[in-house]
Motif scaffolding. Structure first.
Motif, PDB file in Angstrom:
ATOM      1  N   ALA A  75       0.820  -1.209   0.000  1.00 44.56           N
ATOM      2  CA  ALA A  75       0.000   0.000   0.000  1.00 44.56           C
ATOM      3  C   ALA A  75       0.855   1.260   0.000  1.00 44.56           C
ATOM      4  O   ALA A  75       0.609   2.197   0.750  1.00 44.56           O
ATOM      5  CB  ALA A  75      -0.975  -0.007   1.175  1.00 44.56           C
ATOM      6  N   HIS A 164      -3.285   6.511  -4.651  1.00 46.54           N
ATOM      7  CA  HIS A 164      -3.164   6.233  -3.210  1.00 46.54           C
ATOM      8  C   HIS A 164      -4.055   7.184  -2.400  1.00 46.54           C
ATOM      9  O   HIS A 164      -3.947   8.399  -2.541  1.00 46.54           O
ATOM     10  CB  HIS A 164      -1.700   6.410  -2.795  1.00 46.54           C
ATOM     11  N   MET A 191      -9.663  -0.269 -12.396  1.00 50.87           N
ATOM     12  CA  MET A 191      -8.905   0.679 -13.207  1.00 50.87           C
ATOM     13  C   MET A 191      -9.680   1.978 -13.323  1.00 50.87           C
ATOM     14  O   MET A 191     -10.898   1.997 -13.188  1.00 50.87           O
ATOM     15  CB  MET A 191      -8.696   0.125 -14.627  1.00 50.87           C
ATOM     16  N   ILE A 221      -2.053  -2.148 -13.464  1.00 49.82           N
ATOM     17  CA  ILE A 221      -1.383  -1.299 -14.446  1.00 49.82           C
ATOM     18  C   ILE A 221      -2.450  -0.576 -15.270  1.00 49.82           C
ATOM     19  O   ILE A 221      -3.310  -1.204 -15.884  1.00 49.82           O
ATOM     20  CB  ILE A 221      -0.463  -2.150 -15.349  1.00 49.82           C
ATOM     21  N   GLU A 222      -2.410   0.731 -15.235  1.00 49.74           N
ATOM     22  CA  GLU A 222      -3.425   1.546 -15.916  1.00 49.74           C
ATOM     23  C   GLU A 222      -3.056   1.739 -17.387  1.00 49.74           C
ATOM     24  O   GLU A 222      -1.881   1.647 -17.764  1.00 49.74           O
ATOM     25  CB  GLU A 222      -3.499   2.931 -15.250  1.00 49.74           C
ATOM     26  N   ASP A 223      -4.060   2.070 -18.189  1.00 53.06           N
ATOM     27  CA  ASP A 223      -3.797   2.403 -19.589  1.00 53.06           C
ATOM     28  C   ASP A 223      -3.382   3.878 -19.651  1.00 53.06           C
ATOM     29  O   ASP A 223      -4.186   4.760 -19.964  1.00 53.06           O
ATOM     30  CB  ASP A 223      -5.035   2.130 -20.446  1.00 53.06           C
ATOM     31  N   LEU A 247       9.261   0.502 -13.119  1.00 53.22           N
ATOM     32  CA  LEU A 247       9.704   1.143 -14.362  1.00 53.22           C
ATOM     33  C   LEU A 247      10.846   0.392 -15.040  1.00 53.22           C
ATOM     34  O   LEU A 247      11.179   0.669 -16.190  1.00 53.22           O
ATOM     35  CB  LEU A 247      10.114   2.602 -14.113  1.00 53.22           C
ATOM     36  N   ILE A 249      10.511  -2.533 -15.965  1.00 48.91           N
ATOM     37  CA  ILE A 249       9.858  -3.356 -16.994  1.00 48.91           C
ATOM     38  C   ILE A 249       8.624  -2.703 -17.621  1.00 48.91           C
ATOM     39  O   ILE A 249       8.167  -3.140 -18.662  1.00 48.91           O
ATOM     40  CB  ILE A 249       9.478  -4.762 -16.452  1.00 48.91           C
ATOM     41  N   LEU A 250       8.080  -1.655 -16.979  1.00 48.50           N
ATOM     42  CA  LEU A 250       6.865  -1.024 -17.528  1.00 48.50           C
ATOM     43  C   LEU A 250       7.223   0.203 -18.362  1.00 48.50           C
ATOM     44  O   LEU A 250       8.248   0.856 -18.129  1.00 48.50           O
ATOM     45  CB  LEU A 250       5.913  -0.616 -16.407  1.00 48.50           C
ATOM     46  N   GLN A 251       6.337   0.529 -19.288  1.00 49.22           N
ATOM     47  CA  GLN A 251       6.538   1.690 -20.147  1.00 49.22           C
ATOM     48  C   GLN A 251       6.713   2.952 -19.292  1.00 49.22           C
ATOM     49  O   GLN A 251       5.891   3.224 -18.411  1.00 49.22           O
ATOM     50  CB  GLN A 251       5.321   1.854 -21.066  1.00 49.22           C
ATOM     51  N   PRO A 252       7.773   3.717 -19.544  1.00 52.23           N
ATOM     52  CA  PRO A 252       8.000   4.909 -18.713  1.00 52.23           C
ATOM     53  C   PRO A 252       7.095   6.071 -19.125  1.00 52.23           C
ATOM     54  O   PRO A 252       6.681   6.166 -20.282  1.00 52.23           O
ATOM     55  CB  PRO A 252       9.470   5.246 -18.978  1.00 52.23           C
ATOM     56  N   LEU A 360       7.005  -9.533  -9.784  1.00 49.96           N
ATOM     57  CA  LEU A 360       5.905  -9.887 -10.682  1.00 49.96           C
ATOM     58  C   LEU A 360       5.576 -11.377 -10.547  1.00 49.96           C
ATOM     59  O   LEU A 360       4.418 -11.765 -10.341  1.00 49.96           O
ATOM     60  CB  LEU A 360       6.326  -9.556 -12.119  1.00 49.96           C
ATOM     61  N   HIS A 364       2.238 -12.990  -8.620  1.00 45.91           N
ATOM     62  CA  HIS A 364       1.287 -13.786  -9.403  1.00 45.91           C
ATOM     63  C   HIS A 364       1.146 -15.194  -8.841  1.00 45.91           C
ATOM     64  O   HIS A 364       0.067 -15.778  -8.845  1.00 45.91           O
ATOM     65  CB  HIS A 364       1.686 -13.809 -10.887  1.00 45.91           C
ATOM     66  N   PRO A 383      -4.095  -6.776 -15.505  1.00 52.06           N
ATOM     67  CA  PRO A 383      -2.675  -7.010 -15.232  1.00 52.06           C
ATOM     68  C   PRO A 383      -2.219  -6.197 -14.019  1.00 52.06           C
ATOM     69  O   PRO A 383      -2.620  -5.054 -13.855  1.00 52.06           O
ATOM     70  CB  PRO A 383      -1.972  -6.505 -16.494  1.00 52.06           C
ATOM     71  N   PHE A 384      -1.407  -6.836 -13.165  1.00 49.74           N
ATOM     72  CA  PHE A 384      -0.936  -6.122 -11.978  1.00 49.74           C
ATOM     73  C   PHE A 384       0.557  -6.334 -11.770  1.00 49.74           C
ATOM     74  O   PHE A 384       1.156  -7.252 -12.357  1.00 49.74           O
ATOM     75  CB  PHE A 384      -1.725  -6.551 -10.737  1.00 49.74           C
TER      76      PHE A 384
END
Lengths: 451, 127, 486
Positions: A75, A164, A191, A221-223, A247, A249-252, A360, A364, A383-384
């Protein structure tokens, strides 16, 4: 005698006689008699060092701590592994006993470290510029909103309910008193509801910023690309509240076009510390640099042409601009940002990705094991990263957490505390520190097995 | 550097001069000296409506920042783009380098300002 | 010149040690849709553990800290940072506690918050403290929002102005502006205090409050404090105490007894916690009874058996930060107060004031002293000979670097030209003060004899004078190397 006060009685007398004062009390004669304290402060007596350490150990033992108890609580603050090197570097007293680098010629260590920090934050977020740190993720987001208001000349801010809850509370405290309107955008399946966002943007004239968090409070993970495009369509800026470990692994934010990236830096090498000190990071597009709050370090040269670093663009700041400054911030969280710089140096390009992949995979694994017990069901089917929400089918979360505590574990967050509609919903975080064995024990205890 | 014929000055050390019905605004030599090395000039947006006394620009040096106030009411009709990349022009020749141009509502507002001689005396009292 | 960590990077080097994945699962390529994935790795350095340690050790040696030498930075209270407090903050029972654990499992942490609230209230003469603000300026913002909420709750909505003296720290007007107030500046009188006539003219039905640092930034105690408090209170305003200079008065007098309604303290100044190269600090905000309902949430409570965090505070201004503040900093300050006790804390103020007066006495024949009277914990000199020598205060500050001293605060307060603001603190010895005074006097002499040498100082620091104009005209704020340039 006190070990932090070197003056002997003889020193004091020598000094008083040099000054021409009869007593120390005489030096306080500007203080009117009737407001002087005519007694000792009503505080406990002084402790010697050994006594102090025992006393503090006793208080510390009144806490359950994550070093002894596997932690599945997140959290916003996460129990990641901190390499030994981090503590050793930030314990060097040349770093921690210095102050803001006002005199650059004897502060190159702090200044260069901040420059490296700014570079790392920009490389992680894909933004152009970063400041030297904010107090925490919540104030970083609030200041990002103020930045957007300043640079657009607009006075409304839209914030997703996926951000948050405490960040939204701080945002409200900062914004409302400054005459800035805040509206929340609802959720759909865990989302941000993008249709709702469009309605809000088209309904509210003059939105300065849209604030989303990804991964959001539920780990989802938001769009961000779609939300950013939507915000830009209505001339609003996008503030992306992001997690620095994700970041890897996720799109910056820089890639999906966000204007400001902000977030909590604690996961980068900072202990839980019961909520602080941690640090917030704040990065932006080049065009916004003069609207940024806080210290910024820039590269320059000395009189012999050698590279060096200084605090720069200071005309934004309170010590120069006073009431016209972009923010009142003075002290920041430099040592925590240094810890992050060391952490990112240790982890490097490959290590941080591994940390992210481990979070990750393990989260999962825990998620599917929990669902497989039949005692929990999905809340957000999306996806989370590292953290997820589940609903307990028949037990209050408090009961589950108590059972876990009895078995020496720290359970997740009862989401109902912040989202009244989310009865029996549980927010569980799994970092790279949790072993398979711990996760299995956690799942078994959560499901009530062996009752 | 040369002071233009008919240049007017404010108490905040801006200069203003009329040319072809428009009012050019800059900072005086005294101002650039007091500020030191100028590192940034925040230029106003063209088309912005201003009242006399409104801040229209900020001139920054390393350790100070100074608001620039419009001496006349009107509309900002142009800015000196060269200052965006070369703020030091204001140090090099403050009278040759304006900051903004205003389409004035009422040119007579200029008459309230100091002329060169009055301004010189004003500066000598500031010392 | 040290290399940047990025310049040491070599593909294949590692400094990390992570567990292997012990669960059967898929990677991000399966678990995360492609559109959400990062396409190109973040270019973080690839270095060995030795590289990391050598690099940051080298950087640390380019820094001056309190542990390195004297650091008389005015208004910053750079006192010694006790080592045992660092050990305490490093105990797992504190550093490894999650802020969202149930109150029952964090009794020790909440106890620290509760006892700090009680102790700081006693020290300042207030009734209640919130420990949430993360720094002094943050405490100011919280305190001003409390003042705002107090007036609003009484239906007294026209109070939109905060009065600030011209000697105030820049954070005062900046915080007031952030809290949505207009700022009225009042001048100082010839003794360096608030000009009472100006203050009387400034107050009115629109006055929300006055922010005051006492002793002020000139290091002078405003002896008219009672009158000031009466003027502001009679106009319906409240008094805000900026605790930046509390080291001068701790155990001697209390803001609450002077008439202040709101106080913030800087734990990283008065209460010995390290400054960390710019932070973390901690800026607890304390109030008198009538203002207590408006403090940030949550507050720590104790019923004689259990400690708990109380969120049920409907009139609160809300949160100013996540969780409960910089707990690790609060903890160090707690240990400091328990180490010093009531007698020790008073001796802190006494020796801080004695040291400052002694140093002022040593220096006043060699520099201008604009306010020649007994000072408190700090004093302000002016280098008035700059017109003759061409040497500025900044040059003198840079020359001090060559002798291993951190310079005083310079060019502040703004009301003194060519100012040097010197705060020695109580943790420095007579020998250190004498050495510093001798050095500063010799630099003043040198400025007469060889002004060029002083103007080009430092000569023996890690770098020579750095070009701040260049940095601001063409900002280079991140490192770009050819390999990663787009």
């Amino acid at each position: 005698m006190y070990r932090y006060i070197p003056n002997t009685r003889e020193d004091q007398e020598k000094m008083l006689s040099a000054i021409g004062a009869g007593s120390v009390a005489e030096l306080f004669s500007d203080i009117p008699e009737d407001i002087r304290l005519d007694r000792d402060l009503d505080l406990p007596d002084a402790m010697h060092e050994q006594e102090l350490v025992s006393h503090m150990k006793a208080i510390a033992s009144e806490n359950v701590n994550t070093a002894d108890h596997p932690c599945f609580l997140g959290a916003g603050v996460y129990d990641h592994f901190i390499p030994s090197v981090v503590g050793h570097v930030i314990s060097r007293s040349e770093f921690y006993t210095s102050y803001t680098p006002y005199q650059p010629e004897i502060s190159q260590g702090t200044l260069q470290a901040i420059f490296e920090y700014q570079t790392m934050i920009c490389r992680l977020t894909g933004m152009d510029v970063s400041n030297a740190s904010m107090y925490d993720g919540a104030t970083a987001v609030a200041e990002a909103a103020l930045m957007a208001v300043r640079s657009t000349g607009r006075e409304k801010v839209l914030v997703s309910r996926g951000v948050h809850p405490q960040y939204r509370e701080v945002l409200r405290t900062y914004a409302v008193h400054a005459g800035i309107g805040i509206a929340e955008v609802g959720l759909s399946g865990g989302m941000t509801d993008l249709d709702g966002l469009r309605d809000a943007l088209s309904g509210e004239a003059g939105v300065a910023a849209v604030i989303l968090q990804s991964p959001n409070f539920f780990g989802v993970i938001e769009d961000m690309e779609a939300a950013t495009a939507l915000a830009h369509e209505y001339g609003a800026l996008t503030v992306a509240c992001v997690d620095p470990v994700s970041l890897a692994i996720l799109q910056p934010p820089g890639e999906y076009g966000a204007d400001i990236a902000a977030g909590e830096g604690q996961p980068l090498g900072n202990p839980l510390n019961y909520g602080g000190p941690h640090f917030g990071f704040l990065a932006a597009k080049q065009k916004l640099v003069r609207k940024m709050p806080g210290r910024i370090v820039g590269q320059t040269t000395d009189s012999e042409g050698r590279r060096g670093f200084v605090l720069t663009l200071q005309a934004r700041e309170q010590h120069i601009r006073r009431e016209k400054a972009v923010s009142n911030i003075c002290s920041n969280q430099a040592l925590n940002a240094l810890a992050a710089t060391v952490y990112l140096s240790v982890m490097g390009k490959q290590g941080l990705k591994q940390v992210a992949e481990l979070c990750l995979s393990k989260s999962h694994y825990a998620y599917s094991k929990l669902l497989a017990t039949g005692r929990f069901e999905k809340v957000c089917d999306a996806p989370f990263f590292r953290e997820f929400a589940v609903r307990s089918v028949d037990e209050p979360v408090e009961t589950i957490n108590r059972r876990l505590r009895d078995r020496g574990m720290i359970g997740g967050l009862a989401l109902e505390r912040y989202y009244p509609e989310m009865k029996n919903c549980w927010l569980v975080a799994v970092t790279e520190k949790r072993t398979r064995q711990e996760i299995d024990a956690f799942v078994e205890a959560a499901a009530g097995g062996g009752r | 550097m040369e002071i233009y014929e008919g240049m007017k000055f404010t108490k905040e050390h801006e200069w203003a001069r009329e040319e072809g019905g428009k009012v050019y605004i800059g900072i005086s030599d005294y101002a650039q000296n007091a500020l030191g090395d100028i590192v940034y000039v925040e230029l106003p947006e063209t088309g912005k409506k201003v009242k006399a006394g409104d801040p229209i620009s900020v001139v920054e040096s390393v350790k100070t920042a100074s608001d620039i106030y419009s001496p006349v009411s009107g509309t900002v009709s142009g800015v000196n783009e060269a200052l965006a990349d070369s703020p030091e022009l204001l140090n090099e020749d403050p009278y040759e380098n304006y900051i903004a141009v205003i389409d004035p509502d009422d040119l007579s507002e200029l008459e309230d300002l100091m002329d060169e001689e009055e301004y010189r005396e004003f500066c000598s009292r500031e010392e | 010149m040290a290399k940047l960590i990025f310049e040491m990077s070599k593909p294949g080097r590692t400094a990390y040690s992570l567990p292997r994945c012990d669960v059967e699962t898929c990677g991000s390529d399966v678990l995360i849709p492609e559109k959400y994935r990062r396409k190109k790795d973040a270019e973080l350095p690839e270095v060995s553990e030795t590289d990391v340690i050598r690099h940051f050790t080298e950087l640390s040696r380019m820094n001056h800290g309190v542990d390195t030498g004297f650091y008389p930075l005015g208004s910053c209270t750079m006192k010694y940072n006790p080592k045992v407090n660092e050990d305490i903050a490093g105990m797992d029972g504190f550093r490894a506690v999650h802020p969202l654990q149930d109150d029952e499992t964090a009794q020790g942490c909440i106890r620290i918050l509760y006892e700090m609230d009680r102790m700081l209230s006693e020290i300042t003469g207030m009734d209640r403290f919130s420990l949430q603000p993360a720094a002094g300026a943050h405490g100011e913002l919280a305190g001003l929002l409390v003042i705002r909420a107090y007036h609003a709750h009484r239906g007294d909505t026209g109070r939109n102005k905060i009065i600030v003296p011209d000697s105030a720290h820049g954070t005062n007007p900046a915080s007031a502006a952030m809290a949505g107030f207009e700022i009225i500046e009042v001048k100082s009188d010839e003794r360096g205090g608030v000009d009472l006539e100006e203050l009387k003219a400034a107050v009115g039905p629109d006055t929300a409050g006055l922010m005051l640092t006492n002793p002020n930034t000139l290091g002078l105690f405003d002896e008219n404090i009672k009158e000031i408090a009466d003027i502001v209170h009679d106009a319906g305003g409240l008094l805000y105490y900026d605790g930046a200079n509390a080291n001068a008065i701790i155990g001697v007098c209390r803001p609450g007894d002077m008439g202040f309604d709101v106080v913030h303290l800087n734990l990283h100044k008065t209460f010995s916690t390290p400054h960390g190269g710019g932070g973390p600090g901690s800026g607890p905000v304390g109030v008198k009874k009538e203002l207590e309902p408006f403090l940030p949430v949550p507050l720590a409570e104790y019923d004689g058996k259990q400690y708990r965090l109380d969120y049920d505070r409907p009139l609160s201004i809300g949160r100013v930060r996540s969780f409960y503040g910089n707990f690790g900093v609060i903890l160090r300050a707690y240990a400091y107060i328990r180490t010093m006790g009531p007698d020790g804390l008073r001796k802190v103020a006494e020796n801080a004031v004695l040291n400052a007066n002694y140093l002022m006495h040593r220096l006043k024949g060699h520099f201008d002293l604009p306010y020649d009277r007994t000072c408190m914990h700090e004093f302000v000199l002016s280098y008035g000979r700059h017109k003759e020598t061409g040497v500025r205060t900044l040059d003198i500050a840079k020359m001090l670097l060559d002798y291993g001293f951190h310079p005083p605060t310079v060019y502040f307060p703004l009301i003194v030209s060519e100012a040097l603001m010197i705060e020695p603190t109580e943790t420095e010895s007579l020998e250190t003060l004498d050495l510093f005074a001798d050095t500063l006097i010799s630099i003043a002499d040198e400025a007469e004899r060889d002004p060029e040498k002083v103007r080009t100082a430092p000569h023996r620091a890690y770098t020579s004078r750095l070009d701040e104009v260049r940095a601001a005209r063409n900002p280079v704020l991140v490192y770009v190397d050819e390999d990663t340039a787009e």
